[in-house]
Motif scaffolding. Structure first.
Motif, PDB file in Angstrom:
ATOM      1  N   TRP A   1      -1.829  -0.109   9.815  1.00 25.92           N
ATOM      2  CA  TRP A   1      -1.506  -0.445   8.443  1.00 25.92           C
ATOM      3  C   TRP A   1      -0.210   0.212   7.973  1.00 25.92           C
ATOM      4  CZ3 TRP A   1      -4.570  -3.650   5.373  1.00 25.92           C
ATOM      5  CH2 TRP A   1      -5.812  -4.016   5.924  1.00 25.92           C
ATOM      6  N   ALA A   2       0.490  -0.483   7.073  1.00 30.28           N
ATOM      7  CA  ALA A   2       1.608   0.104   6.347  1.00 30.28           C
ATOM      8  C   ALA A   2       1.169   0.279   4.901  1.00 30.28           C
ATOM      9  CB  ALA A   2       2.836  -0.796   6.417  1.00 30.28           C
ATOM     10  N   VAL A   3       1.489   1.425   4.324  1.00 32.49           N
ATOM     11  CA  VAL A   3       1.155   1.735   2.943  1.00 32.49           C
ATOM     12  C   VAL A   3       2.428   1.557   2.116  1.00 32.49           C
ATOM     13  CG1 VAL A   3       0.156   3.444   1.389  1.00 32.49           C
ATOM     14  CG2 VAL A   3      -0.518   3.417   3.797  1.00 32.49           C
ATOM     15  N   VAL A   4       2.398   0.623   1.179  1.00 30.97           N
ATOM     16  CA  VAL A   4       3.573   0.264   0.383  1.00 30.97           C
ATOM     17  C   VAL A   4       3.382   0.829  -1.023  1.00 30.97           C
ATOM     18  CG1 VAL A   4       5.024  -1.626  -0.443  1.00 30.97           C
ATOM     19  CG2 VAL A   4       3.871  -1.814   1.775  1.00 30.97           C
ATOM     20  N   VAL A   5       4.193   1.815  -1.386  1.00 32.44           N
ATOM     21  CA  VAL A   5       3.996   2.589  -2.614  1.00 32.44           C
ATOM     22  C   VAL A   5       5.118   2.315  -3.608  1.00 32.44           C
ATOM     23  CG1 VAL A   5       3.769   4.905  -3.584  1.00 32.44           C
ATOM     24  CG2 VAL A   5       2.850   4.407  -1.299  1.00 32.44           C
ATOM     25  N   ASN A   6       4.736   1.905  -4.816  1.00 34.19           N
ATOM     26  CA  ASN A   6       5.703   1.741  -5.890  1.00 34.19           C
ATOM     27  C   ASN A   6       5.298   2.640  -7.044  1.00 34.19           C
ATOM     28  OD1 ASN A   6       7.077   0.371  -8.340  1.00 34.19           O
ATOM     29  ND2 ASN A   6       8.026  -0.586  -6.560  1.00 34.19           N
ATOM     30  N   SER A   7       5.883   3.829  -7.081  1.00 37.17           N
ATOM     31  CA  SER A   7       5.490   4.834  -8.067  1.00 37.17           C
ATOM     32  C   SER A   7       5.821   4.407  -9.486  1.00 37.17           C
ATOM     33  CB  SER A   7       6.178   6.163  -7.749  1.00 37.17           C
ATOM     34  OG  SER A   7       5.751   7.176  -8.617  1.00 37.17           O
ATOM     35  N   ALA A   8       6.976   3.775  -9.665  1.00 41.15           N
ATOM     36  CA  ALA A   8       7.412   3.392 -11.010  1.00 41.15           C
ATOM     37  C   ALA A   8       6.446   2.428 -11.677  1.00 41.15           C
ATOM     38  CB  ALA A   8       8.807   2.774 -10.946  1.00 41.15           C
ATOM     39  N   ASN A   9       5.771   1.601 -10.868  1.00 43.62           N
ATOM     40  CA  ASN A   9       4.846   0.609 -11.402  1.00 43.62           C
ATOM     41  C   ASN A   9       3.385   0.925 -11.090  1.00 43.62           C
ATOM     42  OD1 ASN A   9       6.673  -1.716 -12.504  1.00 43.62           O
ATOM     43  ND2 ASN A   9       7.571  -1.146 -10.544  1.00 43.62           N
ATOM     44  N   SER A  10       3.119   2.160 -10.643  1.00 46.16           N
ATOM     45  CA  SER A  10       1.750   2.625 -10.380  1.00 46.16           C
ATOM     46  C   SER A  10       0.964   1.642  -9.519  1.00 46.16           C
ATOM     47  CB  SER A  10       1.018   2.879 -11.707  1.00 46.16           C
ATOM     48  OG  SER A  10       1.655   3.897 -12.438  1.00 46.16           O
ATOM     49  N   MET A  11       1.544   1.284  -8.380  1.00 49.87           N
ATOM     50  CA  MET A  11       0.901   0.326  -7.487  1.00 49.87           C
ATOM     51  C   MET A  11       1.066   0.742  -6.029  1.00 49.87           C
ATOM     52  SD  MET A  11      -0.825  -2.419  -6.913  1.00 49.87           S
ATOM     53  CE  MET A  11      -0.894  -3.102  -8.573  1.00 49.87           C
ATOM     54  N   VAL A  12      -0.046   0.714  -5.278  1.00 46.17           N
ATOM     55  CA  VAL A  12      -0.016   0.918  -3.834  1.00 46.17           C
ATOM     56  C   VAL A  12      -0.714  -0.272  -3.190  1.00 46.17           C
ATOM     57  CG1 VAL A  12      -0.660   2.387  -1.893  1.00 46.17           C
ATOM     58  CG2 VAL A  12      -0.075   3.425  -4.096  1.00 46.17           C
ATOM     59  N   GLU A  13      -0.036  -0.910  -2.235  1.00 42.86           N
ATOM     60  CA  GLU A  13      -0.595  -2.043  -1.502  1.00 42.86           C
ATOM     61  C   GLU A  13      -0.632  -1.707  -0.014  1.00 42.86           C
ATOM     62  OE1 GLU A  13       0.791  -5.917  -3.882  1.00 42.86           O
ATOM     63  OE2 GLU A  13       2.414  -4.487  -3.550  1.00 42.86           O
ATOM     64  N   PHE A  14      -1.455  -2.426   0.721  1.00 37.05           N
ATOM     65  CA  PHE A  14      -1.690  -2.105   2.121  1.00 37.05           C
ATOM     66  C   PHE A  14      -1.451  -3.343   2.974  1.00 37.05           C
ATOM     67  CE2 PHE A  14      -4.271   0.478  -0.663  1.00 37.05           C
ATOM     68  CZ  PHE A  14      -4.016   1.767  -0.226  1.00 37.05           C
ATOM     69  N   PHE A  15      -0.581  -3.193   3.979  1.00 35.25           N
ATOM     70  CA  PHE A  15      -0.194  -4.318   4.829  1.00 35.25           C
ATOM     71  C   PHE A  15      -0.792  -4.152   6.223  1.00 35.25           C
ATOM     72  CE2 PHE A  15       2.576  -6.599   7.735  1.00 35.25           C
ATOM     73  CZ  PHE A  15       2.701  -7.833   7.111  1.00 35.25           C
ATOM     74  N   ASP A  16      -1.515  -5.156   6.676  1.00 38.70           N
ATOM     75  CA  ASP A  16      -2.188  -5.137   7.977  1.00 38.70           C
ATOM     76  C   ASP A  16      -1.297  -5.803   9.021  1.00 38.70           C
ATOM     77  OD1 ASP A  16      -3.915  -5.156  10.116  1.00 38.70           O
ATOM     78  OD2 ASP A  16      -5.391  -6.501   9.205  1.00 38.70           O
ATOM     79  N   THR A  17      -0.841  -5.034  10.012  1.00 35.13           N
ATOM     80  CA  THR A  17      -0.024  -5.610  11.083  1.00 35.13           C
ATOM     81  C   THR A  17      -0.863  -6.428  12.049  1.00 35.13           C
ATOM     82  OG1 THR A  17      -0.313  -3.736  12.599  1.00 35.13           O
ATOM     83  CG2 THR A  17       1.471  -3.586  10.974  1.00 35.13           C
ATOM     84  N   GLY A  18      -2.170  -6.153  12.103  1.00 36.05           N
ATOM     85  CA  GLY A  18      -3.025  -6.814  13.082  1.00 36.05           C
ATOM     86  C   GLY A  18      -2.928  -6.196  14.465  1.00 36.05           C
ATOM     87  N   ILE A  19      -2.212  -5.073  14.572  1.00 35.05           N
ATOM     88  CA  ILE A  19      -2.011  -4.421  15.867  1.00 35.05           C
ATOM     89  C   ILE A  19      -2.896  -3.176  15.941  1.00 35.05           C
ATOM     90  CG2 ILE A  19      -0.358  -3.314  17.414  1.00 35.05           C
ATOM     91  CD1 ILE A  19       1.824  -4.982  15.995  1.00 35.05           C
ATOM     92  N   GLU A  20      -3.824  -3.180  16.852  1.00 38.24           N
ATOM     93  CA  GLU A  20      -4.759  -2.068  17.016  1.00 38.24           C
ATOM     94  C   GLU A  20      -4.408  -1.300  18.284  1.00 38.24           C
ATOM     95  OE1 GLU A  20      -9.198  -2.480  18.040  1.00 38.24           O
ATOM     96  OE2 GLU A  20      -9.161  -2.416  15.852  1.00 38.24           O
ATOM     97  N   ARG A  21      -4.045  -0.047  18.124  1.00 45.38           N
ATOM     98  CA  ARG A  21      -3.538   0.772  19.230  1.00 45.38           C
ATOM     99  C   ARG A  21      -4.676   1.369  20.052  1.00 45.38           C
ATOM    100  NH1 ARG A  21      -0.100   5.507  17.046  1.00 45.38           N
ATOM    101  NH2 ARG A  21       1.087   3.749  16.197  1.00 45.38           N
ATOM    102  N   HIS A  22      -4.551   1.302  21.377  1.00 46.14           N
ATOM    103  CA  HIS A  22      -5.515   1.911  22.298  1.00 46.14           C
ATOM    104  C   HIS A  22      -4.752   2.569  23.445  1.00 46.14           C
ATOM    105  CE1 HIS A  22      -9.116   0.091  20.482  1.00 46.14           C
ATOM    106  NE2 HIS A  22      -8.366  -0.988  20.306  1.00 46.14           N
ATOM    107  N   ASP A  23      -4.341   3.823  23.238  1.00 44.68           N
ATOM    108  CA  ASP A  23      -3.625   4.579  24.269  1.00 44.68           C
ATOM    109  C   ASP A  23      -2.419   3.806  24.796  1.00 44.68           C
ATOM    110  OD1 ASP A  23      -5.392   6.741  24.051  1.00 44.68           O
ATOM    111  OD2 ASP A  23      -6.817   5.806  25.429  1.00 44.68           O
ATOM    112  N   ASN A  24      -2.521   3.232  26.030  1.00 46.71           N
ATOM    113  CA  ASN A  24      -1.355   2.604  26.645  1.00 46.71           C
ATOM    114  C   ASN A  24      -1.308   1.091  26.467  1.00 46.71           C
ATOM    115  OD1 ASN A  24      -3.504   1.981  28.285  1.00 46.71           O
ATOM    116  ND2 ASN A  24      -2.395   2.301  30.214  1.00 46.71           N
ATOM    117  N   HIS A  25      -2.163   0.537  25.596  1.00 48.96           N
ATOM    118  CA  HIS A  25      -2.126  -0.895  25.330  1.00 48.96           C
ATOM    119  C   HIS A  25      -2.574  -1.142  23.895  1.00 48.96           C
ATOM    120  CE1 HIS A  25      -6.402  -0.360  26.209  1.00 48.96           C
ATOM    121  NE2 HIS A  25      -6.613  -1.507  25.557  1.00 48.96           N
ATOM    122  N   VAL A  26      -2.440  -2.387  23.452  1.00 44.14           N
ATOM    123  CA  VAL A  26      -2.855  -2.744  22.101  1.00 44.14           C
ATOM    124  C   VAL A  26      -3.728  -3.984  22.128  1.00 44.14           C
ATOM    125  CG1 VAL A  26      -0.798  -1.762  21.028  1.00 44.14           C
ATOM    126  CG2 VAL A  26      -0.814  -4.180  21.664  1.00 44.14           C
TER     127      VAL A  26
END
Length: 358
Positions: free
Chosen positions: A39-64
């Motif tokens: 996930w990426a956490v997208v923070v906009n302090s001026a507008n009091s908003m945090v959104e969360f972006f799902d890459t769909g990529i799940e990490r497992h050591d040497n592969h995904v």
């Protein structure tokens, strides 16, 4: 990556040379990776908003594993003036300056919960927190002994906000923190404050000759098992809590950015004169160095840095580009043209050699 002025968020896949554009609620946001890298956490302090972006990529050591397509999560955090993100134990925590609350959510709940949970911690201030292995938080505390927005103390609270360990030391101002799960380090005017999850607190003094200089940014390099601190016009220091010492890394005192690579093995430093250097976080030894003059105007671009296992990425907002360098020697690998003014970067997903589980 977020855009400097617009609400555009770009998801770049360097391996495939593909990019997708998405829209956040507001422009000029900061971006952070989650602990898992999915996930990426997208923070906009001026507008009091945090959104969360799902890459769909799940990490497992040497592969995904690829889990669906890139998209926004369901959860949105609307705590007042979010300023600090801390991700560990598959949980994302956000400190909200506007009311000194902590918003928290498990990564596995980001497609189901409309809003995160909230912990009240005290009086509004420009603060921060870390999550310990035992589930408690070390969180900054404002006692108003010093004027301004910076807190002076640190306390430990549980998941319900109850104080487990009251503040033990007072400082003249705190900014910056990092933790290894067992202990947290906070940058303060009076020294680096060490707070253990068991409640003990102490200050590591700054080196002789520091004068009024102090470390306002603190990092933990996980693979190197090393704490570091920095402040422009002062320098970058390796901090040893066991020995109660600090050692300057390199001789740079004026810099634009300091960043760790994703594994916490190398430290990247971009000087004001445009020189980019990488150091071994465990030893402080310089690994590579080059001038970026000619590639971008450092003063105009004020670029941001992120680094994977093999590559370094440098934003160049005025030119609408992101430069990809080889981490081993900092030579050019590729340049990506991005619509708008790409500024803030977060490295999500994984730098691995194999995909599976499509």
């Amino acid at each position: 990556m977020s855009d400097k002025t617009s609400s555009a968020v770009t998801f770049l896949d360097p391996a495939k040379n593909e990019q997708s554009a998405f829209q956040a609620s507001f422009g000029g946001s900061t971006v952070y990776p989650s602990a898992t890298g999915r996930w990426a956490v997208v923070v906009n302090s001026a507008n009091s908003m945090v959104e969360f972006f799902d890459t769909g990529i799940e990490r497992h050591d040497n592969h995904v594993h690829i889990k669906g397509t890139p998209k926004w999560g369901t959860t949105r955090s609307a705590g007042p003036s979010p300023s600090h993100v801390y991700s560990s134990h598959n949980q994302i925590s956000i400190f909200n300056d506007g009311n000194a609350s902590i918003s928290y959510v498990q990564e596995g709940q980001l497609h189901t919960l409309p809003a995160p949970g909230t912990i009240a911690t005290g009086t509004a201030h420009h603060g921060a927190m870390v999550l310990f292995d035992n589930g408690n938080y070390a969180v900054t505390h404002k006692n108003n002994s010093v004027s301004g927005a910076l807190p002076e103390q640190v306390k430990i609270v549980n998941a319900q906000g109850a104080v487990v360990h009251a503040p033990a030391l007072a400082t003249k101002g705190i900014h910056g923190d990092a933790a290894d799960g067992q202990q947290a380090l906070f940058g303060t005017v009076d020294g680096v404050l060490v707070v253990r999850q068991t409640g003990e607190q102490r200050l590591i003094p700054y080196p002789a000759g520091s004068g009024t200089n102090w470390l306002s940014s603190i990092y933990y390099a996980k693979k190197a098992r090393t704490f570091l601190g920095s402040r422009n016009n002062y320098g970058i220091f390796r901090i040893d809590p066991a020995a109660n010492t600090m050692t300057q890394m390199g001789s740079t005192t004026k810099f634009v950015r300091v960043a760790l690579d994703e594994e916490g093995e190398s430290v990247l430093v971009l000087d004001e004169d445009g020189t980019l250097s990488s150091y071994d976080a465990a030893t402080g030894t310089r690994q590579a160095s080059r001038s970026l003059v000619g590639l971008l105007d450092v003063k105009a671009a004020m670029p941001y840095l992120v680094a994977s296992r093999q590559y370094v990425y440098v934003s160049n907002a005025p030119a609408g580009k992101v430069h990809m360098l080889r981490k081993a020697d900092l030579t050019d690998r590729q340049t990506f043209v991005i619509a708008g003014e790409p500024s803030r970067l977060a490295l999500v997903g994984a730098d691995v050699d194999e995909e599976s589980g499509h």
